[in-house]
Design a protein around this motif. Structure first.
Motif, PDB file in Angstrom:
ATOM      1  N   PRO A   1      36.814 -53.590 -59.013  1.00 38.29           N
ATOM      2  CA  PRO A   1      37.822 -52.533 -59.064  1.00 38.29           C
ATOM      3  C   PRO A   1      37.626 -51.501 -57.967  1.00 38.29           C
ATOM      4  O   PRO A   1      36.549 -51.397 -57.392  1.00 38.29           O
ATOM      5  CB  PRO A   1      37.600 -51.913 -60.447  1.00 38.29           C
ATOM      6  N   VAL A   2      38.699 -50.751 -57.718  1.00 36.59           N
ATOM      7  CA  VAL A   2      38.646 -49.692 -56.718  1.00 36.59           C
ATOM      8  C   VAL A   2      38.658 -48.351 -57.441  1.00 36.59           C
ATOM      9  O   VAL A   2      39.457 -48.139 -58.355  1.00 36.59           O
ATOM     10  CB  VAL A   2      39.820 -49.806 -55.727  1.00 36.59           C
ATOM     11  N   ARG A   3      37.770 -47.467 -57.038  1.00 37.25           N
ATOM     12  CA  ARG A   3      37.636 -46.178 -57.715  1.00 37.25           C
ATOM     13  C   ARG A   3      38.210 -45.062 -56.831  1.00 37.25           C
ATOM     14  O   ARG A   3      38.001 -45.059 -55.614  1.00 37.25           O
ATOM     15  CB  ARG A   3      36.177 -45.878 -58.038  1.00 37.25           C
ATOM     16  N   ILE A   4      38.954 -44.147 -57.444  1.00 37.18           N
ATOM     17  CA  ILE A   4      39.504 -42.999 -56.721  1.00 37.18           C
ATOM     18  C   ILE A   4      39.117 -41.725 -57.454  1.00 37.18           C
ATOM     19  O   ILE A   4      38.657 -41.766 -58.605  1.00 37.18           O
ATOM     20  CB  ILE A   4      41.039 -43.086 -56.578  1.00 37.18           C
ATOM     21  N   THR A   5      39.307 -40.592 -56.781  1.00 38.31           N
ATOM     22  CA  THR A   5      39.030 -39.301 -57.400  1.00 38.31           C
ATOM     23  C   THR A   5      40.327 -38.523 -57.519  1.00 38.31           C
ATOM     24  O   THR A   5      41.045 -38.333 -56.531  1.00 38.31           O
ATOM     25  CB  THR A   5      38.025 -38.488 -56.553  1.00 38.31           C
ATOM     26  N   LEU A   6      40.648 -38.083 -58.729  1.00 37.27           N
ATOM     27  CA  LEU A   6      41.898 -37.374 -59.005  1.00 37.27           C
ATOM     28  C   LEU A   6      41.711 -35.866 -58.827  1.00 37.27           C
ATOM     29  O   LEU A   6      40.583 -35.376 -58.737  1.00 37.27           O
ATOM     30  CB  LEU A   6      42.366 -37.701 -60.421  1.00 37.27           C
TER      31      LEU A   6
ATOM     32  N   VAL B   1      57.912 -40.354 -52.005  1.00 41.42           N
ATOM     33  CA  VAL B   1      56.509 -40.263 -52.405  1.00 41.42           C
ATOM     34  C   VAL B   1      56.189 -38.774 -52.438  1.00 41.42           C
ATOM     35  O   VAL B   1      56.162 -38.113 -51.397  1.00 41.42           O
ATOM     36  CB  VAL B   1      55.586 -40.998 -51.418  1.00 41.42           C
ATOM     37  N   ASN B   2      55.988 -38.235 -53.621  1.00 41.68           N
ATOM     38  CA  ASN B   2      55.908 -36.792 -53.796  1.00 41.68           C
ATOM     39  C   ASN B   2      54.669 -36.175 -53.136  1.00 41.68           C
ATOM     40  O   ASN B   2      53.726 -36.886 -52.778  1.00 41.68           O
ATOM     41  CB  ASN B   2      55.972 -36.446 -55.281  1.00 41.68           C
ATOM     42  N   PRO B   3      54.681 -34.844 -52.970  1.00 41.57           N
ATOM     43  CA  PRO B   3      53.611 -34.192 -52.194  1.00 41.57           C
ATOM     44  C   PRO B   3      52.194 -34.448 -52.687  1.00 41.57           C
ATOM     45  O   PRO B   3      51.297 -34.687 -51.875  1.00 41.57           O
ATOM     46  CB  PRO B   3      53.978 -32.709 -52.285  1.00 41.57           C
ATOM     47  N   VAL B   4      51.944 -34.375 -53.996  1.00 39.58           N
ATOM     48  CA  VAL B   4      50.573 -34.566 -54.464  1.00 39.58           C
ATOM     49  C   VAL B   4      50.094 -35.995 -54.236  1.00 39.58           C
ATOM     50  O   VAL B   4      48.977 -36.202 -53.735  1.00 39.58           O
ATOM     51  CB  VAL B   4      50.413 -34.128 -55.935  1.00 39.58           C
ATOM     52  N   PRO B   5      50.877 -37.028 -54.592  1.00 32.86           N
ATOM     53  CA  PRO B   5      50.433 -38.381 -54.226  1.00 32.86           C
ATOM     54  C   PRO B   5      50.198 -38.567 -52.728  1.00 32.86           C
ATOM     55  O   PRO B   5      49.247 -39.247 -52.331  1.00 32.86           O
ATOM     56  CB  PRO B   5      51.577 -39.270 -54.735  1.00 32.86           C
ATOM     57  N   ARG B   6      51.021 -37.946 -51.896  1.00 32.20           N
ATOM     58  CA  ARG B   6      50.793 -38.025 -50.450  1.00 32.20           C
ATOM     59  C   ARG B   6      49.434 -37.418 -50.087  1.00 32.20           C
ATOM     60  O   ARG B   6      48.675 -37.985 -49.292  1.00 32.20           O
ATOM     61  CB  ARG B   6      51.897 -37.285 -49.686  1.00 32.20           C
ATOM     62  N   ARG B   7      49.149 -36.265 -50.676  1.00 33.17           N
ATOM     63  CA  ARG B   7      47.880 -35.616 -50.385  1.00 33.17           C
ATOM     64  C   ARG B   7      46.699 -36.482 -50.838  1.00 33.17           C
ATOM     65  O   ARG B   7      45.704 -36.637 -50.123  1.00 33.17           O
ATOM     66  CB  ARG B   7      47.816 -34.255 -51.078  1.00 33.17           C
ATOM     67  N   LEU B   8      46.829 -37.070 -52.038  1.00 21.85           N
ATOM     68  CA  LEU B   8      45.760 -37.926 -52.547  1.00 21.85           C
ATOM     69  C   LEU B   8      45.532 -39.123 -51.636  1.00 21.85           C
ATOM     70  O   LEU B   8      44.386 -39.483 -51.331  1.00 21.85           O
ATOM     71  CB  LEU B   8      46.110 -38.417 -53.953  1.00 21.85           C
TER      72      LEU B   8
END
Length: 369
Positions: free
Chosen positions: A47-52, A130-137
């Protein structure tokens, strides 16, 4: 267990007994991270791990892996938890390809992701939805992977959703001028599960905990952005913050029977314009922003007939607000004041003072009442 541990927004979610899920934005970020890693190394992390944004670090299993010359694609199946989200089970894909140095990160709409065609949204016309927060993430995770491998991080990210155009017919995207598919959404990365009875019960429990702790000031917040605004304005403890969501009526009716000295209501301008118009359920499926109502309010603030006509035909509530800001008409304050009046009418003389704060998508205060 002390009151602080029992109350607040996180305790409300736990009390519902519902399982949270992940937003399309979180899924797109996971897919982007996996694809870019594979583009640089030849291997997909699975799996791939991300940080929210709030520090959670979920791991996502990959449903799709494709590696080609100068590009890589990965896909994640969205799990919305116990929320009846129309995108639950959708396959969210990201294709990443290198761009020339200095290009930065560029976003494209692939099949099933919409394109913005009307003003009033937090994206320019012509942009991928693609909204601003997803873009930033996604940018942050691209930068992290690039730094790990000594790369500049100049890439194009194309986000797509299998059958997204069909799924989007069950949303309000078309009315907002988002054509061709879904929006990639999320401000926290987490889908808060939706159940009317469970969530209203959690609101009541939140009020009870705050009162038991001796608090005299509580705040009903429509989401995480409004919660941050209230923290900055009043420095309230966690147990004073009620995750109201769309249930303004539930907060007001319970506080009417179980009063506190002061109630602050904080939320997005468009959502609170619904309360101002007399709606107690602010969910988009059950109440809509009434631009004619906003035009009438604007007239009270000095708008002429030409401006009122523009407001009445604006694409979104936020677009109407921006028109008024440019003309010096205090529509934000007018909405907040009318929302306060509606709240007081529901309280029916209960000994509770009310103030209302309207914010924009970035959390900037645009109205007080």
């Amino acid at each position: 267990m002390n009151a602080e541990a029992q109350g607040g927004r996180s305790a409300q979610l736990k009390h519902t007994g519902l399982r949270p899920g992940w937003t399309t934005g979180a899924c797109a970020t996971a897919a982007t991270t996996a694809a870019y890693t594979a583009l640089l190394t030849g291997d997909f992390p699975d799996p791939v791990r991300i940080t929210l944004p709030k520090g959670q670090a979920p791991a996502f299993a990959l449903a799709v892996e494709e590696l080609g010359p100068g590009r890589a694609s990965a896909g994640v199946v969205k799990d919305a938890g116990d929320d009846p989200d129309v995108t639950h089970g959708a396959l969210v894909r990201a294709t990443v390809r290198r761009l020339p140095p200095g290009s930065g990160v560029v976003f494209r709409a692939g099949p099933g992701v919409g394109t913005v065609t009307l003003p009033g949204l937090p994206l320019d016309v012509g942009e991928a939805a693609v909204n601003p927060v997803p873009r930033r993430l996604m940018r942050e995770h691209v930068e992290r992977v690039a730094a790990e491998h000594g790369e500049p991080g100049d890439v194009e990210i194309t986000v797509s959703v299998d059958h997204g155009e069909e799924i989007a017919r069950s949303t309000w995207n078309g009315r907002l001028g988002i054509l061709g598919g879904l929006s990639i959404l999320g401000t926290t990365g987490v889908v808060v599960p939706y159940s009317c009875s469970a969530w209203i019960d959690s609101i009541r429990r939140g009020v009870d905990v705050a009162r038991a702790a001796g608090l005299t000031h509580v705040a009903g917040c429509t989401g995480s952005t409004s919660e941050r605004t209230v923290r900055a304005e009043y420095d309230l403890p966690d147990i004073a913050l009620l995750d109201m969501g769309d249930f303004a009526g539930a907060v007001l009716k319970y506080v009417r029977r179980h009063p506190v000295d002061r109630l602050t209501i904080c939320g997005g301008f468009a959502k609170l314009s619904k309360l101002a118009a007399g709606h107690l359920d602010l969910h988009s499926a059950r109440s809509q922003v009434d631009k004619s109502f906003l035009a009438d309010l604007a007239r009270l603030g000095g708008a002429d007939d030409s401006l009122a006509a523009e407001i009445a035909t604006a694409n979104t509530g936020l677009a109407a607000l921006r028109l008024c800001e440019a003309a010096g008409v205090p529509l934000g304050d007018l909405v907040a004041s009318r929302a306060r009046d509606e709240a007081l009418s529901v309280l029916r003389g209960a000994p509770v003072s009310v103030d209302v704060i309207c914010i924009d998508r970035a959390g900037v205060v645009v109205g007080r009442g």
